[in-house]
Design a protein around this motif. Structure first.
Motif, mmCIF file in Angstrom:
data_model
loop_
_atom_site.group_PDB
_atom_site.id
_atom_site.type_symbol
_atom_site.label_atom_id
_atom_site.label_comp_id
_atom_site.label_asym_id
_atom_site.label_seq_id
_atom_site.Cartn_x
_atom_site.Cartn_y
_atom_site.Cartn_z
ATOM 1 N N GLY A 92 112.787 -99.837 11.888
ATOM 2 C CA GLY A 92 113.808 -99.470 12.778
ATOM 3 C C GLY A 92 113.564 -99.828 14.167
ATOM 4 N N THR A 95 116.115 -95.901 20.172
ATOM 5 C CA THR A 95 117.369 -96.087 20.902
ATOM 6 C C THR A 95 117.105 -95.327 22.182
ATOM 7 N N LEU A 97 118.524 -93.209 24.924
ATOM 8 C CA LEU A 97 119.357 -92.318 25.181
ATOM 9 C C LEU A 97 119.944 -91.677 26.525
ATOM 10 N N ASN A 107 125.488 -94.916 22.500
ATOM 11 C CA ASN A 107 123.926 -94.766 21.741
ATOM 12 C C ASN A 107 123.779 -93.471 20.779
ATOM 13 N N LYS A 110 125.939 -93.753 18.071
ATOM 14 C CA LYS A 110 125.457 -94.498 17.106
ATOM 15 C C LYS A 110 124.503 -93.789 16.444
ATOM 16 N N GLU A 111 123.514 -92.889 16.774
ATOM 17 C CA GLU A 111 122.840 -92.290 15.967
ATOM 18 C C GLU A 111 123.302 -90.750 15.635
ATOM 19 N N ARG A 112 124.409 -90.553 15.805
ATOM 20 C CA ARG A 112 125.028 -89.520 15.157
ATOM 21 C C ARG A 112 124.326 -88.172 16.029
ATOM 22 N N MET A 113 124.113 -88.164 17.216
ATOM 23 C CA MET A 113 123.359 -87.182 17.962
ATOM 24 C C MET A 113 124.657 -86.445 18.593
ATOM 25 N N LEU A 138 114.822 -92.295 21.790
ATOM 26 C CA LEU A 138 114.697 -91.704 20.422
ATOM 27 C C LEU A 138 114.027 -92.753 19.709
ATOM 28 N N GLN A 140 111.267 -94.097 16.593
ATOM 29 C CA GLN A 140 111.668 -94.692 15.429
ATOM 30 C C GLN A 140 111.410 -93.519 14.317
ATOM 31 N N GLY A 142 111.876 -90.414 14.961
ATOM 32 C CA GLY A 142 113.056 -89.192 15.244
ATOM 33 C C GLY A 142 112.648 -88.645 16.430
#
Length: 286
Positions: A92, A95, A97, A107, A110-113, A138, A140, A142
């Motif tokens: 992956g 991302t 943030l 974003n 997109k990352e459901r944060m 963020l 890879q 996590g």
């Protein structure tokens, strides 16, 4: 063969196989594993437990399945090292943030944060205000990496134009009241030095749980008896204090003497010693 014997054999073989296969997969921490590697690890454990107790199942089939589940993540990991395309598919991408101090809301979605989760991750990085953050990513794995704004970053010796002393790995020379000869030799010290240093500190070897020598040759100990506070090494502070006193004495002599030649020599030596003190101060203040 009795059932319990077969279970023992299956279990031992499964454990050994699982140990070998996990070594092949690698030593990543749980937080660093990809989702696929995490699922593969759970599946491997499930297969190992199943074939250990399922006497009616074919052990060879389960054994083969374990090998396949282990080799595929290992193969994908190898290909990810060779190809960025494969790496992007398997691992992956990171991302962004926060960029230039601004939260990238798209974003986050997109990352459901959520915003609360972002704040929590920032607090874990000692960033309690979004206004202090220049950039956040963020990863890879996590984890959230945070770059504070320039004026919020802690000062470093480089910012102060200081050259810090080099640091070496501390050597554990005493463990559980036993002298560790190999680390002691690595530090370039002897058992005689160790006993002499303990005597100066007024500490018995039998009362030392752990003793470490830092990169400057100073011994730090932790005692079994927590009621006793071991003395802090004073050699370096004393040396620094002596040098400063010598410098002050030379400056005083230069002021008091009426001999012009002696005055010039005192002043020159005081200036030279001052430069030495400035150079060794980072070493002696550790």
């Amino acid at each position: 063969m009795p059932s319990w014997v077969e279970i023992v054999v299956r279990t031992v073989v499964s454990i050994v196989t699982l140990l070998v296969l996990t070594r092949i997969i690698g030593k990543r921490q749980i937080s660093q594993m990809t989702f696929f590697e995490y699922v593969a690890g759970i599946t491997l454990g499930s297969i190992a437990g199943f074939i250990s107790t399922d006497l009616e199942g074919n052990f060879l089939h389960g054994f083969t399945s374990m090998i396949i589940w282990a080799l595929i993540p290992a193969l994908l990991g190898y290909l990810a090292l060779k190809s960025k395309t494969v790496n992007d598919i398997v691992e992956g991408n990171a991302t962004i943030l926060i960029k230039d101090g601004k939260i990238m809301e798209d974003n986050l979605k997109k990352e459901r944060m959520s915003g609360e989760e972002l704040l929590e991750q920032l607090r874990l990085k000692n960033a309690f205000s979004v206004a202090d953050v220049e950039f956040a990513l963020l990863e890879q794995s996590g984890e959230v990496s945070v770059l504070l704004k320039r004026d919020k970053q802690p000062l470093t010796p480089k910012d102060l134009q200081m050259k810090p002393a080099p640091i070496k790995e501390p050597q554990t020379v005493i463990l559980d009241a036993t002298i560790m000869l190999e680390p002691l030799a690595t530090a370039g010290l002897s058992t005689k030095w160790l006993h002499t240093t303990l005597d100066k500190m007024g500490i018995s070897l039998d009362n030392v749980y752990m003793g470490q020598v830092d990169s400057y040759g100073q011994l730090h100990v932790d005692l079994y008896d927590d009621q006793i506070t071991p003395p802090t090494p004073q050699e370096f502070p004393l040396v620094l204090a002596t040098l400063k006193k010598c410098q002050a004495d030379l400056e005083t002599f230069a002021l008091e003497t009426k001999n012009e030649q002696a005055k010039r020599e005192y002043e020159a030596n005081a200036k030279a010693l001052k430069q030495v003190v400035e150079q060794v101060t980072p070493l002696l203040q550790q």
